[in-house]
Design an enzyme around this catalytic site. Structure first.
Site: not given
Length: 572
Positions: A272, A274, A510
């Site tokens: 990902d 971020t 996450d």
């Protein structure tokens, strides 16, 4: 810790092995003919077994200590006070506070507040369902957005999907690593071959060489013991246990041993933007006024956005950054707040006189996006993440927008690229691991960020909104490196498509929206700072949420696999 074996299991699995049984038979034969001094070989077998048990117990203790740090906890209200308790200590009628990222610990009823819930792990449907006061919540589903208080109606076996460790957190029963499977096959072949060899040796010695019965048994046992690759099994289990301990010292928690080996075989890593390429935190860089914003007739733009974000829960890094920046607001009270959803990519607020939305340009402006595209891409090409703030001519309800949005301002957000990111991605490039960046942000922004992080092929980007069929996705995953505007269900489709192409896929994540993809990946890696659901669904947890630990984890996996393969040839 449900993810490691119990002491009883460790002792049983190290003691009750096929080779130990074979040695026991040989011991009985030696003792029957009264040659006690030749029974000494059993001491080596016992020492071997004890070493295996001791190492696995040491590894278990180390992993269990770390697992306490990532154990699932719930926020509960008891006697008017908030408490954080381990999830398994929840009792009937407890009132829990649920928010984005929480996993629903038991069947419950919403008392107040509003949630968007994903029940895909239970129903298989990936749609987000709105839950209001009085609605039922199923244990094992997870909260995508919103905040609510809920009373637990059923706890224990009544509601837990196999006692809280649900489908997402379990590996398939009896699932083993490729290496252990190969060893098992080898052991079976050697074990089966030894029986006729032993009989032939005895027959030759007793009937053809006319040795005594006692001498024939002893020489047969001596020959067969040399053929049993006793240490091979011990080597494999000890190497994996020591590896798990070494990673634990680097603050990397393994939910199962086989993930060490899987990571060593990985050739595609899905990340990902971020929190992986960039820092977790986000900041508002600038607010740009749109053409439709009239300074004379309208209130101050910053104050308008301040009114908008004031009523929101800071349940994601974007909203947290917005609330830190837009601190000025008026006394306007919202009639209704629509929390951000990763599926429709906007949040909304309805005031008495007007509704406003804030979200991703393509999702908010839809068919009008082309009118504003040139201006928006000026910012995205510089690596900014752009959110459109605008007035809406209907009532937003958490579903895709249908009315017209008039942009009043563009909020430019920035994530700094992690300092260690270029070195980390260079390591993967050198190791022949392809990187796929999968993000919900604008593809141009993600591509720009990926370039700064030194990811090979970062200029090859695609908007996931244009990928409609399975064929589109299969073609895209082989052709592009960066995927923008990805919705949660697509992350899972990308992982499945890569696996169909024969890749061994690792996925880092996450957020709640990563859970489905994490569950389907060959090896899943979560940041401990991420959501409960993601941490529980993953096989590897980076406790310091530091992606630059990944090369060490992969290196450890490759080292242990190579060492076992080299040593195995010695035993054979």
């Amino acid at each position: 810790n449900p993810n490691t074996r119990t002491y009883k299991q460790i002792i049983r699995e190290n003691t009750l092995t096929f080779f130990n049984f074979l040695n026991l038979v040989l011991l009985v034969l030696v003792l029957l003919v009264g040659s006690y001094k030749n029974a000494f070989f059993v001491c080596i077998i016992v020492i071997n077994t004890l070493i295996g048990i001791a190492q696995e117990i040491r590894a278990k203790k180390t992993i269990d200590k770390l697992a306490i740090l990532t154990a699932r906890k719930s926020v509960v209200i008891r006697e008017g006070q908030k408490w954080t308790v381990p999830t398994e200590e929840l009792v009937l009628d407890d009132v829990v506070i649920l928010q984005a990222g929480s996993q629903i610990p038991a069947d419950a009823t919403v008392l107040d507040g509003e949630l968007q819930v994903n029940e895909s792990l239970i129903t298989g449907e990936s749609d987000e369902i709105s839950k209001h006061a009085g609605d039922e919540l199923l244990s094992g589903s997870f909260v995508v957005s919103g905040k609510a208080h809920a009373r637990l109606e059923k706890v224990g076996k009544d509601s837990y999907i196999s006692k809280l460790t649900l489908q997402a957190t379990q590996s398939k029963k009896g699932e083993q690593s490729e290496m252990i499977r190969s060893l098992d096959k080898l052991v079976k072949m050697v074990g089966i071959a030894l029986i006729p060899i032993g009989i032939i040796l005895f027959v030759q010695s007793y009937f053809y060489n006319h040795d005594s019965f006692r001498q024939s048994i002893i020489s047969m046992v001596a020959a067969v013991i040399g053929m049993i690759p006793e240490g091979l099994y011990l080597l494999a289990s000890v190497a994996l246990a020591v590896s798990a301990m070494r990673l634990a010292s680097k603050k990397v928690l393994l939910h199962d041993m086989k993930s060490i080996e899987t990571l060593a075989r990985v050739n595609v890593l899905c990340v990902d933007k971020t929190g992986t390429i960039t820092e977790d935190s986000m900041c508002v860089s600038e607010v740009v006024k749109a053409k439709a914003y009239d300074e004379e007739k309208m209130p101050d733009l910053n104050r308008m956005i301040g009114d908008f974000v004031k009523g929101m829960d800071a349940d994601n890094s974007t909203m947290h950054a917005m609330q830190e920046h837009f601190t000025e607001h008026s006394d306007k009270v919202p009639e209704k707040v629509i929390p951000f959803s990763s599926t429709v990519k906007y949040s909304g607020v309805i005031f008495k006189d007007q509704a406003y939305v804030l979200g991703a340009p393509e999702f908010v402006l839809r068919e009008d996006y082309t009118k504003y595209q040139g201006r928006i891409e000026q910012y995205t090409s510089r690596g900014f993440r752009v959110l459109v703030f605008g007035s809406y001519d209907g009532e937003p309800d958490g579903k895709p927008l249908t009315g017209t949005v008039t942009p009043l301002g563009y909020v430019l957000l920035l994530n700094k690229v992690r300092e260690e990111a270029p070195a980390t991605f260079k390591y993967f490039a050198d190791q022949g691991v392809a990187i796929k960046v999968i993000s919900g942000d604008n593809p141009i922004t993600v591509s720009e960020t990926a370039k700064q992080a030194g990811i090979e092929g970062a200029e090859n980007y695609v908007d996931a909104g244009t990928l409609k069929t399975e064929e589109d996705i299969a073609l895209a995953v082989s052709k592009y490196t960066v995927f923008g505007r990805v919705i949660p269900e697509q992350k899972r489709q990308f992982v499945q498509a890569l696996k169909k192409q024969g890749m061994t896929v690792a996925m880092t994540g996450d957020g709640v929206n990563d859970v489905l993809a994490l569950k389907d990946a060959d090896c899943s890696v979560a940041m401990a700072s991420g959501s409960d659901a993601a941490v529980q669904a993953s096989q590897v947890v980076l406790l310091e949420s530091d992606f630059s630990r990944m090369p060490e984890v992969v290196l450890e996996g490759r080292r242990v696999v190579n060492n076992i393969q080299r040593s195995a040839s010695l035993f054979l």
